[in-house]
Design an enzyme around this catalytic site. Structure first.
Site, PDB file in Angstrom:
ATOM      1  N   ASN A 127      -3.921  23.297 -57.344  1.00  0.00           N
ATOM      2  CA  ASN A 127      -4.343  22.134 -56.561  1.00  0.00           C
ATOM      3  C   ASN A 127      -3.285  21.780 -55.530  1.00  0.00           C
ATOM      4  O   ASN A 127      -2.881  22.698 -54.792  1.00  0.00           O
ATOM      5  CB  ASN A 127      -4.881  20.966 -57.416  1.00  0.00           C
ATOM      6  CG  ASN A 127      -3.995  20.427 -58.502  1.00  0.00           C
ATOM      7  OD1 ASN A 127      -3.636  21.137 -59.419  1.00  0.00           O
ATOM      8  ND2 ASN A 127      -3.637  19.168 -58.424  1.00  0.00           N
ATOM      9  N   ASP A 128      -2.855  20.554 -55.430  1.00  0.00           N
ATOM     10  CA  ASP A 128      -2.069  20.075 -54.278  1.00  0.00           C
ATOM     11  C   ASP A 128      -0.936  20.994 -53.793  1.00  0.00           C
ATOM     12  O   ASP A 128      -0.180  21.515 -54.614  1.00  0.00           O
ATOM     13  CB  ASP A 128      -1.381  18.751 -54.611  1.00  0.00           C
ATOM     14  CG  ASP A 128      -2.220  17.808 -55.440  1.00  0.00           C
ATOM     15  OD1 ASP A 128      -3.405  18.082 -55.652  1.00  0.00           O
ATOM     16  OD2 ASP A 128      -1.663  16.784 -55.871  1.00  0.00           O
ATOM     17  N   GLN A 157       0.613  22.835 -57.108  1.00  0.00           N
ATOM     18  CA  GLN A 157       0.220  22.502 -58.471  1.00  0.00           C
ATOM     19  C   GLN A 157      -0.521  23.712 -59.042  1.00  0.00           C
ATOM     20  O   GLN A 157      -1.503  24.186 -58.443  1.00  0.00           O
ATOM     21  CB  GLN A 157      -0.688  21.267 -58.464  1.00  0.00           C
ATOM     22  CG  GLN A 157       0.010  20.009 -57.959  1.00  0.00           C
ATOM     23  CD  GLN A 157       0.857  19.343 -59.028  1.00  0.00           C
ATOM     24  OE1 GLN A 157       0.341  18.692 -59.914  1.00  0.00           O
ATOM     25  NE2 GLN A 157       2.165  19.524 -58.949  1.00  0.00           N
ATOM     26  N   TRP A 173      -7.922  22.772 -64.213  1.00  0.00           N
ATOM     27  CA  TRP A 173      -6.714  21.936 -64.146  1.00  0.00           C
ATOM     28  C   TRP A 173      -6.097  21.731 -65.522  1.00  0.00           C
ATOM     29  O   TRP A 173      -6.807  21.517 -66.497  1.00  0.00           O
ATOM     30  CB  TRP A 173      -7.074  20.582 -63.516  1.00  0.00           C
ATOM     31  CG  TRP A 173      -5.880  19.719 -63.233  1.00  0.00           C
ATOM     32  CD1 TRP A 173      -5.126  19.721 -62.092  1.00  0.00           C
ATOM     33  CD2 TRP A 173      -5.302  18.731 -64.095  1.00  0.00           C
ATOM     34  NE1 TRP A 173      -4.117  18.801 -62.198  1.00  0.00           N
ATOM     35  CE2 TRP A 173      -4.191  18.179 -63.413  1.00  0.00           C
ATOM     36  CE3 TRP A 173      -5.595  18.269 -65.372  1.00  0.00           C
ATOM     37  CZ2 TRP A 173      -3.390  17.180 -63.965  1.00  0.00           C
ATOM     38  CZ3 TRP A 173      -4.793  17.272 -65.936  1.00  0.00           C
ATOM     39  CH2 TRP A 173      -3.706  16.737 -65.225  1.00  0.00           C
ATOM     40  N   GLU A 211      -3.121   8.393 -53.683  1.00  0.00           N
ATOM     41  CA  GLU A 211      -2.386   9.568 -54.117  1.00  0.00           C
ATOM     42  C   GLU A 211      -1.760  10.237 -52.895  1.00  0.00           C
ATOM     43  O   GLU A 211      -2.246  10.092 -51.769  1.00  0.00           O
ATOM     44  CB  GLU A 211      -3.330  10.571 -54.796  1.00  0.00           C
ATOM     45  CG  GLU A 211      -4.000  10.030 -56.067  1.00  0.00           C
ATOM     46  CD  GLU A 211      -4.788  11.107 -56.812  1.00  0.00           C
ATOM     47  OE1 GLU A 211      -4.652  11.187 -58.041  1.00  0.00           O
ATOM     48  OE2 GLU A 211      -5.551  11.866 -56.169  1.00  0.00           O
ATOM     49  N   TRP A 247      -5.730  28.496 -61.676  1.00  0.00           N
ATOM     50  CA  TRP A 247      -6.015  27.228 -60.990  1.00  0.00           C
ATOM     51  C   TRP A 247      -4.867  26.802 -60.075  1.00  0.00           C
ATOM     52  O   TRP A 247      -3.692  26.876 -60.456  1.00  0.00           O
ATOM     53  CB  TRP A 247      -6.233  26.131 -62.032  1.00  0.00           C
ATOM     54  CG  TRP A 247      -6.219  24.757 -61.449  1.00  0.00           C
ATOM     55  CD1 TRP A 247      -5.116  23.951 -61.258  1.00  0.00           C
ATOM     56  CD2 TRP A 247      -7.339  24.025 -60.950  1.00  0.00           C
ATOM     57  NE1 TRP A 247      -5.497  22.760 -60.675  1.00  0.00           N
ATOM     58  CE2 TRP A 247      -6.856  22.780 -60.474  1.00  0.00           C
ATOM     59  CE3 TRP A 247      -8.705  24.293 -60.851  1.00  0.00           C
ATOM     60  CZ2 TRP A 247      -7.683  21.807 -59.922  1.00  0.00           C
ATOM     61  CZ3 TRP A 247      -9.532  23.328 -60.305  1.00  0.00           C
ATOM     62  CH2 TRP A 247      -9.033  22.101 -59.841  1.00  0.00           C
ATOM     63  N   TRP A 252       4.107  17.144 -61.716  1.00  0.00           N
ATOM     64  CA  TRP A 252       3.102  16.785 -60.719  1.00  0.00           C
ATOM     65  C   TRP A 252       3.667  16.791 -59.307  1.00  0.00           C
ATOM     66  O   TRP A 252       4.780  17.223 -59.063  1.00  0.00           O
ATOM     67  CB  TRP A 252       2.485  15.429 -61.090  1.00  0.00           C
ATOM     68  CG  TRP A 252       1.520  15.559 -62.257  1.00  0.00           C
ATOM     69  CD1 TRP A 252       1.286  16.670 -63.023  1.00  0.00           C
ATOM     70  CD2 TRP A 252       0.684  14.528 -62.781  1.00  0.00           C
ATOM     71  NE1 TRP A 252       0.357  16.391 -63.991  1.00  0.00           N
ATOM     72  CE2 TRP A 252      -0.041  15.086 -63.871  1.00  0.00           C
ATOM     73  CE3 TRP A 252       0.458  13.192 -62.450  1.00  0.00           C
ATOM     74  CZ2 TRP A 252      -0.973  14.349 -64.604  1.00  0.00           C
ATOM     75  CZ3 TRP A 252      -0.458  12.453 -63.181  1.00  0.00           C
ATOM     76  CH2 TRP A 252      -1.168  13.033 -64.242  1.00  0.00           C
TER      77      TRP A 252
HETATM   78  N1  DQQ Z   1      -2.680  15.810 -58.253  1.00  0.00           N
HETATM   79  C1  DQQ Z   1      -1.422  15.698 -58.970  1.00  0.00           C
HETATM   80  C2  DQQ Z   1      -1.028  14.264 -58.853  1.00  0.00           C
HETATM   81  C3  DQQ Z   1      -1.745  13.819 -57.642  1.00  0.00           C
HETATM   82  C4  DQQ Z   1      -3.060  14.521 -57.738  1.00  0.00           C
HETATM   83  C5  DQQ Z   1      -1.612  16.186 -60.380  1.00  0.00           C
HETATM   84  C6  DQQ Z   1      -3.790  14.627 -56.433  1.00  0.00           C
HETATM   85  O1  DQQ Z   1       0.386  14.121 -58.733  1.00  0.00           O
HETATM   86  O2  DQQ Z   1      -1.864  12.427 -57.557  1.00  0.00           O
HETATM   87  O3  DQQ Z   1      -2.006  17.524 -60.402  1.00  0.00           O
HETATM   88  O4  DQQ Z   1      -4.699  15.680 -56.426  1.00  0.00           O
END
Ligand code: DQQ
Length: 548
Positions: free
Chosen positions: A21-22, A38, A46, A206, A19, A81
Site C-alpha cells: 500500500n502507501d 507498506q 493487508w 491520513e 501486498w 506504518w
Molecule cells: N496506511 C498505513 C497508515 C496510513 C494508511 C497503514 C493509509 O499509516 O494511515 O498501512 O493508507
C-alpha cells in the site's frame, strides 16, 4: 493463469509479489531514488506491515532490495506504518514513521541509516529512544499517524517542524486535523499551540503532505523553502472516510502555526483531488537532483480479495508525477508523468486530422497489441455546434452520468483503450461539454470503467470532474495504458484520473479507438501520437531481486 499473469504491469512500480500500500519515505540520496512502501511479506492482503524498499537511478527502472524495517519492537509490533524522509541541512537522512504498538496505539518513531555512507541504504537502525512521540491527551490512540517530511522553522534554523494527521470528534465535529510539532533533535517534541488546519466533517486525515510551490510554475521547491509573496503552500490529506486524496492551495504563516486556503469552498477534503480515480495515500518529495517535486500514489485493486490471493499480488504505484502550480489558472496544480517516462517510448504511430462524426467510432490501426502504450491526443470540437447550443447538460456529473454510452449535444467523445475488436470490453477516457444559458462552457473530463471487464467481481464506476480549459486551448489528453492500469491526464495535467481494469476479452489483443457519442458536435482529432512502451521489469523475473 494466463489472464491474471497478463495483469502485471510493464512500466509501473510493483513488488515481485504480495501486498503493497502507501508509498513511504521517497527520497533522492547519494545518486539513487529510494522508494519504500507498506508491504506484507506474507501474502496479497493487508497485514503484518513492513517497509518494502527499492532503488532506481531514473524513477523508472527499479532494483528490489530487502525489506528495510519489520515489526520487531513493542512499539511497532502491529505494523511499521507510514512515514517520511527528511534530508537535514548537513546532508544526514532521518525517517519518521508510525508504529502500531502492542496495544495498537499509534506512536511516532525515529529510524536512521546504519551506514549513512551506503547509497543503497540497506540497513536501518531504530533509535533506542523510540517511541519518540505519543498521542497528545486530547487525541484517541487510533487517530495519530503518518508524520510528514520535516521543514525548517523559518524563524529558527535549528528547529524543525513536522505535521501529523488526526481527527477531532469532540462535539460531533468529525474534523480532520493537522497538528504541528517542533523539534531540534527529532527525539523530543513540542506540540505547537493551535492546529495548522482543520476541516469539520472530513474525518481522519491520513498521510498529510505539506509543501511549498512557486506561483511562477517553473521548478519545484525544497520543503523548507520559506513562505513569501511568490510562494504558496499545498496541504494534502488522504480522507479515510472516502479514500481519496484531497489538496488545497493556500498561504502558510509559520509564526501563527496557520495555513489558510485561498478558496474556503475548495478546502482540504471538500475540494480538489490529486486524482479522480483510484489513487490514495500519496506522498511527494523534493528531488534536488532535478529541482522538481515528485508525487507517488498508491493505486489499489478494484477486483476481489480472492482474486488478489490467486494472483499472489495486490497494488501498483502510480507513475511518479511532477507537481507544479498552474500559473495559468492560478487555482490548481499540474500533475504530469516525470520526463523519464518519455525515455521508455519505443515505436510510435501518428495520426492527424481525423474527423469523428456524431455517433461514430474510428479504429486506430496499430499492428501490435496496445496494452503497454503512451497516448497523446488533441481534440477540437466543431465551433458552430457549441455556439448554437443554448443550454446543454448543465449539472452534468461524470460519476452519476451514463458514461461513454450516454448521449448529449456536446459529448461524450474521446478514446477507448484496452478494447477488444467488437468493443465488448473498453475503457473510455472522454470529454463532455456542458453549456449554461449565459454561454458559459464547462468541460468535464471522465473515465468510464463500467465496460472495462466482463468479470463481475470488480468495482466499476464512471469517475472524473470538470477541468479548466482556457480561451483558445484545444482539448488535450495523455493516457498511460499498462495492462491493468489506465492513468489519464487532461489539459497538461490540470486533472488526473487513474483506473484499474481487468479485461477478459481484450487481453492479448487490446486495441485503441476514437469515439464520439455526441448528437450535435463533430469532433476532430487534430493529432494523435501513440508510443509502445518498453518494459522496465521482466515479467516475474526473480533475477531482478537484490542478492545478499
Ligand atoms: N496506511 C498505513 C497508515 C496510513 C494508511 C497503514 C493509509 O499509516 O494511515 O498501512 O493508507
Amino acid at each position: 493463469n494466463d489472464m491474471l499473469r497478463w495483469q502485471r504491469t510493464g512500466f509501473h512500480f510493483q513488488p515481485l509479489r504480495n501486498w503493497m500500500n502507501d508509498p513511504n519515505g521517497p527520497v533522492f540520496y547519494k545518486g539513487w531514488y529510494h522508494l519504500f512502501y507498506q508491504y506484507n511479506c506474507g501474502g496479497a492482503i493487508w497485514g503484518n506491515i513492513t517497509w518494502g524498499h527499492a532503488v532506481s537511478r531514473d524513477l523508472t527502472h527499479w532494483l528490489h532490495l530487502p525489506v528495510a524495517m519489520v515489526p520487531d519492537h513493542w512499539y511497532d509490533i502491529n505494523g511499521v506504518w507510514t512515514g517520511s524522509a527528511t534530508v537535514l541541512p548537513n546532508g544526514n537522512l532521518i525517517m519518521l514513521y508510525t508504529g502500531s504498538t502492542n496495544t495498537t496505539t499509534q506512536v511516532q518513531c525515529l529510524v536512521v541509516p546504519t551506514n549513512p555512507a551506503d547509497p543503497l541504504l540497506i540497513h536501518w537502525h531504530k533509535h533506542e529512544a523510540n517511541p519518540i512521540l505519543l498521542p497528545p491527551p486530547s487525541v484517541l490512540p487510533h487517530d495519530f499517524r503518518d508524520p510528514t517530511t520535516a521543514w525548517t522553522d523559518p524563524s529558527d534554523p535549528s528547529t524543525f517542524l513536522v505535521a501529523i494527521g488526526s481527527k477531532d470528534d469532540s462535539s460531533n465535529r468529525h474534523a480532520g486535523v493537522a497538528y504541528v510539532y517542533a523539534t531540534r533533535d527529532f527525539l523530543s517534541y513540542h506540540l505547537l499551540p493551535g492546529v495548522l488546519h482543520t476541516v469539520v466533517g472530513t474525518g481522519m486525515w491520513e498521510c498529510i503532505d505539506f509543501f511549498p510551490v512557486s506561483v511562477d510554475g517553473q521548478a519545484g521547491l525544497d520543503t523548507s523553502e520559506k513562505a513569501g509573496e511568490r510562494i504558496k503552500h499545498i496541504l494534502k490529506a488522504s480522507i479515510d472516510d472516502d479514500r481519496h486524496d484531497y489538496y488545497a492551495i493556500g498561504r502558510y504563516d509559520a509564526n501563527e502555526n496557520k495555513w489558510v486556503p485561498d478558496d474556503a469552498e475548495k478546502d482540504v477534503g471538500i475540494g480538489l483531488r490529486y486524482d479522480w480515480g483510484k489513487f490514495y495515500a500519496a506522498k511527494t518529495f523534493y528531488d534536488h537532483h532535478k529541482s522538481r517535486r515528485v508525487l507517488w500514489g498508491w493505486v489499489g485493486e478494484t477486483d476481489s480479495e480472492q482474486t488478489d490471493v490467486s494472483k499472489g499480488w495486490a497494488s501498483i504505484m502510480s507513475i511518479p508525477r511532477t507537481i507544479l502550480f498552474d500559473s495559468k489558472t492560478g487555482r490548481n496544480l499540474l500533475f504530469w508523468p516525470v520526463e523519464e517516462v518519455n525515455f521508455l517510448r519505443t515505436k510510435s504511430y501518428e495520426f492527424s486530422s481525423i474527423d469523428v462524426l456524431p455517433g461514430s467510432i474510428v479504429p486506430l490501426n496499430m499492428p501490435a497489441e496496445a496494452a503497454q502504450i503512451d497516448i497523446e491526443a488533441e481534440f477540437e470540437v466543431e465551433k458552430t455546434a457549441v455556439t448554437m447550443a443554448v443550454e446543454a447538460d448543465v449539472g452534468y456529473n461524470c460519476s452519476t452520468s451514463d458514461g461513454a454510452s450516454g448521449r448529449g449535444l456536446l459529448g461524450p467523445f474521446g478514446l477507448l483503450v484496452l478494447a477488444d475488436k467488437d468493443l465488448g470490453e473498453q475503457t473510455a477516457t472522454y470529454f463532455y461539454l456542458s453549456v449554461s444559458i449565459d454561454g458559459t462552457i464547462q468541460t468535464h473530463f471522465c473515465q468510464d470503467e463500467t465496460r472495462s471487464s466482463r468479470a463481475s467481481d470488480i468495482v466499476k464506476r464512471v469517475v472524473g470532474y470538470t477541468v479548466p480549459v482556457l480561451h483558445g486551448e484545444m482539448l488535450t489528453v495523455r493516457i498511460l495504458v499498462d495492462h491493468s492500469i489506465v492513468e489519464s491526464f487532461a489539459q497538461g495535467g490540470r486533472s488526473a484520473i487513474t483506473s484499474r481494469v481487468y479485461p477478459t476479452k481484450a487481453f492479448h489483443s487490446a486495441k485503441v479507438f476514437l469515439f464520439n457519442n455526441a448528437t450535435a458536435a463533430s469532433v476532430t482529432a487534430k493529432s494523435i501520437k501513440i508510443w509502445e512502451m518498453e518494459s522496465t521489469f521482466k515479467q516475474n523475473d526473480e533475477e531482478q531481486a537484490y542478492q545478499f
